[in-house]
Design a protein around this motif. Structure first.
Motif, PDB file in Angstrom:
ATOM      1  N   THR A  63       0.823  -1.213   0.000  1.00  0.00           N
ATOM      2  CA  THR A  63       0.000   0.000   0.000  1.00  0.00           C
ATOM      3  C   THR A  63       0.855   1.260   0.000  1.00  0.00           C
ATOM      4  O   THR A  63       0.329   2.374  -0.139  1.00  0.00           O
ATOM      5  CB  THR A  63      -0.924   0.013   1.253  1.00  0.00           C
ATOM      6  OG1 THR A  63      -1.439  -1.292   1.460  1.00  0.00           O
ATOM      7  CG2 THR A  63      -2.085   0.971   1.089  1.00  0.00           C
TER       8      THR A  63
ATOM      9  N   TRP B 114       0.418   4.424  -2.299  1.00  0.00           N
ATOM     10  CA  TRP B 114      -0.636   5.386  -1.983  1.00  0.00           C
ATOM     11  C   TRP B 114      -0.123   6.469  -1.022  1.00  0.00           C
ATOM     12  O   TRP B 114      -0.512   7.631  -1.128  1.00  0.00           O
ATOM     13  CB  TRP B 114      -1.847   4.662  -1.377  1.00  0.00           C
ATOM     14  CG  TRP B 114      -2.600   3.858  -2.390  1.00  0.00           C
ATOM     15  CD1 TRP B 114      -2.632   2.499  -2.508  1.00  0.00           C
ATOM     16  CD2 TRP B 114      -3.411   4.369  -3.445  1.00  0.00           C
ATOM     17  NE1 TRP B 114      -3.407   2.119  -3.583  1.00  0.00           N
ATOM     18  CE2 TRP B 114      -3.904   3.257  -4.168  1.00  0.00           C
ATOM     19  CE3 TRP B 114      -3.783   5.654  -3.862  1.00  0.00           C
ATOM     20  CZ2 TRP B 114      -4.743   3.384  -5.265  1.00  0.00           C
ATOM     21  CZ3 TRP B 114      -4.620   5.791  -4.967  1.00  0.00           C
ATOM     22  CH2 TRP B 114      -5.086   4.666  -5.650  1.00  0.00           C
TER      23      TRP B 114
ATOM     24  N   VAL C 285      -0.187  10.444  -1.953  1.00  0.00           N
ATOM     25  CA  VAL C 285      -0.825  11.427  -1.059  1.00  0.00           C
ATOM     26  C   VAL C 285       0.208  12.441  -0.571  1.00  0.00           C
ATOM     27  O   VAL C 285      -0.029  13.656  -0.565  1.00  0.00           O
ATOM     28  CB  VAL C 285      -1.485  10.717   0.144  1.00  0.00           C
ATOM     29  CG1 VAL C 285      -1.960  11.738   1.175  1.00  0.00           C
ATOM     30  CG2 VAL C 285      -2.647   9.861  -0.325  1.00  0.00           C
TER      31      VAL C 285
ATOM     32  N   SER D 245       1.524   9.560   5.890  1.00  0.00           N
ATOM     33  CA  SER D 245       1.606  10.571   4.829  1.00  0.00           C
ATOM     34  C   SER D 245       1.937  11.940   5.438  1.00  0.00           C
ATOM     35  O   SER D 245       2.677  12.731   4.844  1.00  0.00           O
ATOM     36  CB  SER D 245       0.278  10.658   4.075  1.00  0.00           C
ATOM     37  OG  SER D 245      -0.076   9.417   3.508  1.00  0.00           O
TER      38      SER D 245
END
Length: 320
Positions: free
Chosen positions: A54, A57, A61, A118
């Motif tokens: 993942t 992502w 972001v 993030s």
């Protein structure tokens, strides 16, 4: 000559620079502690709740939000004096980091883990802007050449201290509670920035004087892509690509070998500490010798060569 005078002479700190150097060193140290105690818990919790597959992502972001927020920050610099802008920056970072810490304690929710990791990239970017916005105005060019390396050593020491202390801290704190340290250091940074603005107010330009009007003709000239600019962009693009490849392999290995967020945070702390100490030794003792012995060209090539060999080793270990 007193002991402090001898230390100042050794470190090339001139008369009346001592307090400023000490404050900037502390500022750099606090920025380093913020980064360490944002990076370790958010990455550890992310890998505990999500698969390392993942990670793209997170990168997407982080990239979009960093560019957008960076553009807003630079735009606000045209209307808000630097000390106030940096002060608001650190206060807002502290508030949001605290809110993310709270969101990570909510059971059954995975999304805060992705948002928090993030967020680390935004914290890294905005603390960099905050530090250099202040430091670049407090030192002139001559002082900067002489003292920037010294004051930024505070950040490296923070990585070493914070990383090595993580294992011990996790005996008393939960992984998400490490974010309380980064939240606290962000607010302390805000207090320091307030002090900088108060003590050295004459060294910060007003909003009107720091805004420079650029004609369209000069703007086109500035943005012209010559061979140097292309090489520079290629260098940074290649560096980032290498980082993402190695980071993916590294996180996949962490996910495979460690089962809990606390274990991952502990190993990340050890890794951060070793990397910081190694970097400090290389910067303090080896780079000067390398430049003196072989010249600046070989010294510049040394870093990417070592990184390439290390990256190949990490990726090979993960594949085979």
């Amino acid at each position: 000559m007193s002991f402090l005078d001898q230390i100042g002479k050794l470190l090339k700190i001139e008369k009346d620079e001592g307090r400023l150097v000490a404050l900037l060193f502390l500022y750099s140290f606090l920025v380093g502690m913020t980064r360490v105690f944002t990076f370790m818990p958010t990455q550890a919790i992310f890998l505990d709740r999500y698969s390392s597959s993942t990670l793209p992502w997170v990168y997407i972001v982080a990239a979009v939000s960093t560019v957008a927020v960076g553009a807003i920050y630079l735009k606000l610099g045209n209307y808000i004096p630097i000390p106030k802008l940096v002060l608001y920056n650190f206060i807002l970072l502290g508030i949001i980091t605290g809110l993310l810490w709270y969101s990570l304690t909510i059971k059954g929710m995975k999304l805060p883990a992705l948002a928090a990791f993030s967020w680390f990239f935004l914290v890294f970017s905005l603390t960099s802007l905050g530090f250099w916005n202040i430091a670049s105005k407090l030192f002139n060019v001559r002082q900067g050449k002489r003292l920037f390396a010294l004051v930024t050593t505070g950040e490296v020491i923070a990585y070493a201290v914070g990383g090595s202390a993580t294992g011990t801290l996790l005996k008393f704190l939960k992984t998400d509670q490490l974010l309380s340290i980064s939240t606290a250091t962000l607010f302390i940074c805000a207090v320091l920035v307030w002090q900088f603005g108060k003590i050295y107010s004459e060294q910060f330009p007003s909003v009107q004087s720091q805004t420079i009007k650029i004609s369209k003709k000069n703007l086109k000239k500035t943005l012209k892509f010559d061979s140097y600019m292309i090489l520079l962009l290629a260098y940074f693009a290649t560096s980032e690509l290498m980082y993402f490849i190695v980071d993916n392999a590294f996180n996949a290995a962490l996910e495979k070998n460690y089962s809990s967020a606390a274990e991952i945070a502990s190993i990340l702390g050890l890794y951060t500490s070793i990397a910081a100490i190694t970097g400090l030794i290389v910067r303090s003792f080896l780079m000067g010798h390398l430049i003196g012995q072989f010249g600046i060209g070989i010294a510049i090539l040394a870093l990417p060569t070592v990184v390439l060999v290390g990256a190949a080793s990490v990726v090979s270990a993960e594949l085979f």
